[in-house]
Scaffold this active site. Structure first.
Site, PDB file in Angstrom:
ATOM      1  N   GLY A 504       0.810  -1.211   0.000  1.00  0.00           N
ATOM      2  CA  GLY A 504       0.000   0.000   0.000  1.00  0.00           C
ATOM      3  C   GLY A 504       0.841   1.257   0.000  1.00  0.00           C
ATOM      4  O   GLY A 504       2.054   1.219  -0.088  1.00  0.00           O
ATOM      5  N   LYS A 505       0.121   2.382   0.082  1.00  0.00           N
ATOM      6  CA  LYS A 505       0.803   3.670   0.158  1.00  0.00           C
ATOM      7  C   LYS A 505       0.999   4.027   1.628  1.00  0.00           C
ATOM      8  O   LYS A 505       0.115   3.771   2.449  1.00  0.00           O
ATOM      9  CB  LYS A 505      -0.054   4.750  -0.494  1.00  0.00           C
ATOM     10  CG  LYS A 505      -0.079   4.691  -1.997  1.00  0.00           C
ATOM     11  CD  LYS A 505      -0.801   5.902  -2.546  1.00  0.00           C
ATOM     12  CE  LYS A 505      -0.755   5.896  -4.068  1.00  0.00           C
ATOM     13  NZ  LYS A 505      -1.511   7.004  -4.643  1.00  0.00           N
ATOM     14  N   VAL A 506       2.112   4.633   1.944  1.00  0.00           N
ATOM     15  CA  VAL A 506       2.364   5.026   3.325  1.00  0.00           C
ATOM     16  C   VAL A 506       2.396   6.551   3.411  1.00  0.00           C
ATOM     17  O   VAL A 506       3.109   7.212   2.663  1.00  0.00           O
ATOM     18  CB  VAL A 506       3.692   4.434   3.838  1.00  0.00           C
ATOM     19  CG1 VAL A 506       3.875   4.765   5.311  1.00  0.00           C
ATOM     20  CG2 VAL A 506       3.728   2.938   3.627  1.00  0.00           C
ATOM     21  N   ASP A 617      10.480 -11.752   4.932  1.00  0.00           N
ATOM     22  CA  ASP A 617      10.723 -10.691   3.947  1.00  0.00           C
ATOM     23  C   ASP A 617      11.753  -9.714   4.502  1.00  0.00           C
ATOM     24  O   ASP A 617      11.526  -8.512   4.503  1.00  0.00           O
ATOM     25  CB  ASP A 617       9.410 -10.002   3.584  1.00  0.00           C
ATOM     26  CG  ASP A 617       9.467  -9.351   2.211  1.00  0.00           C
ATOM     27  OD1 ASP A 617       8.573  -8.545   1.892  1.00  0.00           O
ATOM     28  OD2 ASP A 617      10.419  -9.616   1.453  1.00  0.00           O
TER      29      ASP A 617
END
Ligand SMILES: *[C@@H]1O[C@H](CO)[C@@H](O)[C@H](O)[C@H]1NC(C)=O
Ligand SMILES: *[C@@H]1O[C@H](CO)[C@@H](O)[C@H](O)[C@H]1NC(C)=O
Ligand SMILES: *[C@@H]1O[C@H](CO)[C@@H](O)[C@H](O)[C@H]1NC(C)=O
Ligand SMILES: *[C@@H]1O[C@H](CO)[C@@H](O)[C@H](O)[C@H]1NC(C)=O
Ligand SMILES: *[C@@H]1O[C@H](CO)[C@@H](O)[C@H](O)[C@H]1NC(C)=O
Ligand SMILES: *[C@@H]1O[C@H](CO)[C@@H](O)[C@H](O)[C@H]1NC(C)=O
Ligand SMILES: *[C@@H]1O[C@H](CO)[C@@H](O)[C@H](O)[C@H]1NC(C)=O
Length: 836
Positions: A504-506, A617
């Site tokens: 997503g966008k932060v 990750d």
């Protein structure tokens, strides 16, 4: 201008005449009396109609429990237990045939038993079709199928044939037939790439049967049949956008109205499609970094006809070469220099372009449609735009069939958790070559599995990821309302954007009530993987508290929003401080301290909590730094908790980031904490060498940092590939300890890798060695001083370089193709000497 008006009226009149002479047929199957749908259109019952209803059928009513399903045409159905035909007398020409299915249990007929075919001789529209499986797969209680047929015999016979499976039956809730003009006329020559990579021109045969697979109003709302002159439905495109890169959506400038040119008849698409659009966004730098991508699941093995609708609707784009982009379908360039103004002539004027693609294999596959700024055209704005998108499936020429396979049943996953099953299904590669490799891989994995089964118990697919079914643990972290989040981010103002990640966008936000700065991660509400990772992250992080793990402050869910609120990390990601940025380089001591912090965080994950948590990750973008340079591990979206303390590994689908992926995990699909150790080793090399884990532009042997660094380390050459800034600024002992640790971390076999605890101890030791030297005030000229090139022998086939590093002699044979490299490192060695 004077001429335009009468012409416009004439078109309208012709159209209404066409519509009058060929009225639509709306059949509400199984209904007792005429009834109107939500758009006010009247549907007639099929019994007692002129369409020669077969006798071996039964009309049934659906159980009236679902309020989300429209009464007309869904709540009544006609059931066929043997082959049955509706016969529709029609004028010659193309029609849309829309079939409506609501798969529920009707009387004693069980929806999941129903498999059937529908033909309109000579075309097979559906074969062994299970409306129930399809509805489950798309997550909708009802489904429609839209076909376009060219009726030539003056009659359309629609034949339903139940499959021969036990208790099978055919059913239909509604049939709609709308005569249409020829909408498959292209304004551009269509090229298709054949199996040999050669582009050939392609035309749609006027007689072919065509199925509509997707019809999207890009950047706008869903359009219902009432607002489309051919009674088409247009879906909102956002759920098909890949990842979090949504771009921006907008509608026409109030001063711009949509005016159709002669080559774009109004029936091609309604005004509302052209009046809304999605573009990549205002930041050219960001746009160059990504593709605006839609992922559309289609049946493999068919030709597809893909239509793009364009219209520039906002100033200042009124001229050619202002916004120019490339179009990719399935990773192939289908259009370079796409320039909407060049095609349409002006702002507010629609244009459309058609392309054809071949897909191979069978079953479901993903069709990738992507846009990217065309850098070669040097446009004024690095951006792309799209207003509408239609995907049509073309009949198979040999079999006259449009039928694909049923989707796999979602309720009975074969491997993995339900969530992984969904993601696996959505991303199944189909091309034959990939299939071949996959078969080999599977065979190899099976051999490995069999071998290790003998040694120890393999835990198959126990996953504690039932999170999507269970509610979020609200006692563990705070819930924020969307209003609070919007206030904190000034309604997701792009100027507050901190970054765009896979999830997503932060945004940088400020929660007034708490008087603190926070990082707000807004995820893609539509991807299944997103939902899974969202819950996984909340579950994992809310149970773990550690100074070297990013703290989750709260979350916000609802209205298709999935938002996570974290402590704000003022100094961003570790990678930002290593390369490709304007930031001053970090000192060796700072780098060591950061690595130690991250190692502590991972060590805690592996051993400190009740269950072992594997991050999966680990990479430099997931290690964040606060204002005091304290390292914090972040992004637990992929993390896995081992079921019990006795289990040493889990088998799972391989996830993670290329370049950091443990080769053992990639091959054997067995996840242990040593996979994180491998990734962390890559991070250590990245910190040392200040280059990305993968650089595809480099010669083959250098692409993968871990492989290349280990190769250099083995030959005593590692010093030549380290961050030049560090040369002369590291205590040689500290460097050696660090390099040795990193090398062990990326050992091929997990068992040969140290534990996170050992890594931590070694890094702490490396820090002490550095501090010791710094404290002594000794000027550390560094490792280069200690490397003495003792000889360089060139023969016709090889070059042998021998050198001494801290008293150890290293001889390396360099093959001719690597010689230039050896010589260049030789040169840098000489430069290092001559500088000092
Ligand atoms: C359902 O019941 C009808 C009679 O009510 C019977 O004719 C039919 O065969 C039954 N169908 C199934 C699938 O059992
Ligand atoms: C359609 O069905 C009718 C009656 O079942 C039959 O007479 C006619 O030949 C069929 N027409 C076509 C084109 O299949
Ligand atoms: C339908 O097919 C006939 C040939 O059989 C062709 O001449 C006609 O143009 C087609 N109509 C449409 C609308 O494609
Ligand atoms: C529309 O055009 C008028 C006259 O050219 C101008 O005054 C007005 O600001 C424009 N409106 C917008 C929203 O651009
Ligand atoms: C296109 O490329 C992406 C990423 O490189 C890959 O995941 C996808 O499978 C490719 N799609 C097709 C249809 O080849
Ligand atoms: C965009 O997609 C094309 C085709 O798949 C690919 O070659 C290219 O690398 C992608 N660009 C970016 C920035 O992802
Ligand atoms: C019909 O579809 C089902 C579900 O996809 C499948 O199991 C079955 O084998 C198919 N039958 C035929 C005859 O193709």
């Amino acid at each position: 201008m004077k001429n335009a008006r009468p012409l416009f009226c004439a078109t309208l009149i012709t159209l209404s005449v066409v519509a009058d002479s060929k009225p639509s047929i709306l059949l509400n199957c199984g209904a007792p009396a005429p009834d109107s749908d939500l758009d006010g259109r009247i549907w007639t019952p099929d019994s007692g109609s002129e369409f020669s209803l077969p006798s071996s059928s039964e009309s049934v009513a659906a159980p009236q429990q679902v309020s989300s399903v429209a009464k007309v045409p869904y709540l009544t159905a006609r059931i066929f237990t043997s082959t049955s035909t509706y016969s529709f007398p029609l004028a010659v020409g193309r029609v849309f045939l829309r079939l409506y299915f609501y798969p529920v249990n009707y009387a004693n007929y069980t929806a999941t038993d129903s498999f059937f075919s529908i033909t309109a001789v000579p075309y097979t529209l559906l074969h062994n079709f299970s409306a129930s499986l399809v509805a489950d797969a798309v997550g909708s209680p009802y489904i429609t199928r839209e076909f376009s047929l060219n009726v030539s015999a003056g009659v359309l016979n629609l034949t339903f044939t139940p499959s021969s499976t036990p208790n099978s039956f055919a059913f239909i809730n509604g049939i709609e037939i709308v005569p249409i003009p020829d909408i498959f006329v292209s304004n551009n020559p269509i090229l298709i790439t054949d199996a040999y990579g050669k582009s050939i021109s392609y035309e749609i045969d006027p007689e072919w049967a065509i199925q509509t697979v997707y019809r999207l109003n890009v950047g706008g709302r869903a359009i219902t049949p009432r607002d489309d002159e051919l009674f088409r439905s247009w879906e909102d495109d956002s759920r098909y956008i890949f990842g979090a890169a949504f771009g921006v959506t907008y509608s026409n400038d109030p001063n711009v109205s949509i005016s159709y040119p002669p080559q774009v008849p109004t029936y091609i698409a309604p005004t509302e499609v052209y009046a809304t659009a999605r573009s990549m966004g205002p930041d050219a730098g960001v746009n160059l970094q990504y593709n605006l991508t839609w992922i559309l699941q289609v049946d493999a093995g068919f030709y597809y006809f893909v239509r793009f609708h364009f219209c520039e609707i906002q100033y200042p784009i009124t001229k050619t070469n202002q916004r120019v982009f490339d179009i990719f379908i399935n990773n192939q360039t289908v259009q370079k220099y796409a320039d909407v103004i060049a095609w349409s002539g002006n702002i507010g004027v629609p244009a459309y372009r058609d392309y054809a693609v071949i897909t191979m294999g069978s079953g479901q596959m993903d069709m990738w449609v992507a846009l990217h700024p065309d850098v070669a055209a040097e446009p004024e704005y690095y951006d792309a735009i799209l207003n509408g998108l239609e995907v049509f499936k073309l009949q198979d020429i040999g079999s006259n069939s449009l039928a694909g396979l049923n989707p796999e049943s979602v309720s009975h996953p074969i491997v993995g958790s339900p969530n992984e099953d969904v993601s696996r299904k959505n991303h199944k590669p189909v091309p034959a070559i990939v299939g071949g490799v996959a078969v080999l891989l599977v065979a190899f994995c099976l051999i490995l599995l069999c071998k290790c089964r003998r040694k120890k118990k393999v835990v198959a697919c126990h996953e504690t990821s039932s999170c999507c079914a269970s509610p979020i643990p609200s006692n563990l972290c705070r819930h924020f309302s969307i209003t609070t989040i919007k206030a904190a981010t000034k309604d997701f103002d792009e100027s507050l954007l901190l970054g765009i990640g896979g999830f997503g966008k932060v945004y940088l936000g400020e929660i007034n009530a708490m008087g603190m700065k926070v990082a707000i991660k807004r995820s893609n509400p539509t991807s299944d993987q997103g939902v899974h990772e969202f819950h996984s992250e909340i579950e994992t992080l809310s149970k773990l508290r550690h100074i070297h793990l990013v703290s989750l402050i709260g979350y916000c869910q609802g209205n298709s929003e999935m938002i996570l609120v974290y402590d704000y990390m003022a100094r961003g990601t570790l990678r930002d401080h290593l390369y490709n940025s304007q930031k001053p380089p970090l000192s060796w001591k700072q780098r060591l301290e950061i690595c130690i912090g991250a190692a502590r965080g991972l060590h805690y994950l592996h051993t400190g909590a009740k269950h072992t948590v594997i991050h999966r990750d680990v990479k430099t973008t997931n290690i964040l730094l606060d204002e005091n340079w304290v390292a914090k591990v972040s992004d637990f979206g992929l993390s896995k908790t081992l079921p019990t303390l006795d289990d040493t590994h889990v088998s799972t689908m391989v996830k993670g980031s290329f370049g950091y992926l443990d080769p053992e995990y990639a091959w054997r699909h067995q996840l242990t904490e040593k996979s994180d150790v491998y990734s962390f080793g890559v991070v250590l090399f990245e910190v040392l060498c200040a280059r990305p884990a993968l650089v595809h532009m480099l010669p083959d042997e250098q692409v993968n940092l871990a492989d290349w660094a280990v190769h250099c380390q083995k030959n005593g050459n590692l010093v030549y590939i380290i961050d030049p800034y560090l040369k002369g600024r590291m205590a040689p002992e500290s460097f050696e300890k660090f390099a040795e640790t990193a090398e062990k971390c990326v050992a091929d076999v997990g068992a040969d890798r140290p534990s996170m605890g050992d890594v931590l101890q070694n890094l702490e030791f490396a820090l002490r060695l550095q501090e010791h030297t710094d404290d002594d005030g000794e000027i550390t000229d560094g490792i280069i001083e200690n490397a003495i090139l003792t000889s360089m022998v060139e023969s016709s086939t090889t070059t042998t370089i021998t050198k001494m590093i801290r008293g150890r002699s290293f001889a390396s044979e360099v093959l001719p193709y690597k010689r230039s490299l050896a010589l260049s490192s030789h040169r840098s060695l000489i430069r290092a000497y001559s500088c000092s």
